[in-house]
Write a protein that holds these residues in place. Structure first.
Motif: not given
Length: 223
Positions: A121-129, A203-210, A212-214
């Protein structure tokens, strides 16, 4: 720590070509893992969170042989897709998921035949350093992947010192007292526990976590 093991980790650093990206996660080239981490180049990465059927999370302590953040607790598996045709595929994060299957096998001995890209399940991406030393750092667009499955492990000691399954309460205590990798701490602070609750609730799909825009957002986060 043996010279052989030092050389094994260094060989990965020199030979693996990572995917360089801009702040919008658009591919702009490639460079070695070593150069990416010494020159602080922004590159694509992933963090896998594997949960068993009891909804416990598998975490790992990185081995003493790791070039960056040795003997630090982290999520199940964290690494990088490579700059090749198979792992550059961006649609539905397929390339990153293929890289995750490769690394779960290399680090944890999970049989690739027991996994498919559909399991993630792909959720999101974030940018960190995050700096490790004056010469070494992590600078990544990190893809967060959930995996909810019972899997057989065969730990690679060159990659991992130890592993354990934890509950939410146990992980919260570790965050107070233990050395935790910067990327995992960011994920725990920003995302993990509400999503873990959703997983427990079925929850089993990306949509159930957040939404599409998120999902499309790339937040810039620091711990």
């Amino acid at each position: 720590m043996s010279q052989q093991d030092d050389e094994a980790q260094l060989e990965f650093m020199k030979s693996e070509q990572l995917i360089l990206v801009n702040e919008n996660d658009e591919e702009i080239g490639s460079n070695s893992k070593l150069v990416c981490h010494t020159d602080n180049l922004l590159h694509r990465a992933f963090s896998v969170f594997l949960f068993n059927s009891s909804n416990q999370l598998l975490i790992q302590k990185r081995s003493s042989f790791k070039i960056t953040f040795p003997l630090i607790w982290a999520n199940t598996c964290c690494s990088h897709p490579l700059h090749n045709e198979k792992e550059l595929v961006e649609e539905n994060a397929v390339g990153v998921k293929r890289a995750a299957i490769r690394k779960l096998n290399q680090e944890l001995g999970i049989n690739p035949q027991d996994l498919s890209v559909e399991d993630f399940i792909f959720l999101t991406r974030f940018h960190y350093n995050a700096k490790y030393t004056e010469k070494l750092s992590e600078h990544e667009i990190d893809y967060i992947l959930f995996l909810h499955k019972d899997l057989e492990l065969n730990i690679n000691p060159n990659e991992i010192d130890s592993v354990k399954y934890v509950t939410q309460e146990e992980l919260k205590e570790m965050l107070k007292n233990d050395k935790i990798s910067p990327w995992m701490r960011i994920i725990c602070q920003s995302y993990l526990f509400p999503w873990w609750d959703k997983l427990i609730n079925g929850a089993t799909t990306s949509k159930e976590f957040l939404s599409t825009e998120e999902q499309k957002k790339i937040e810039k986060l620091q711990n």
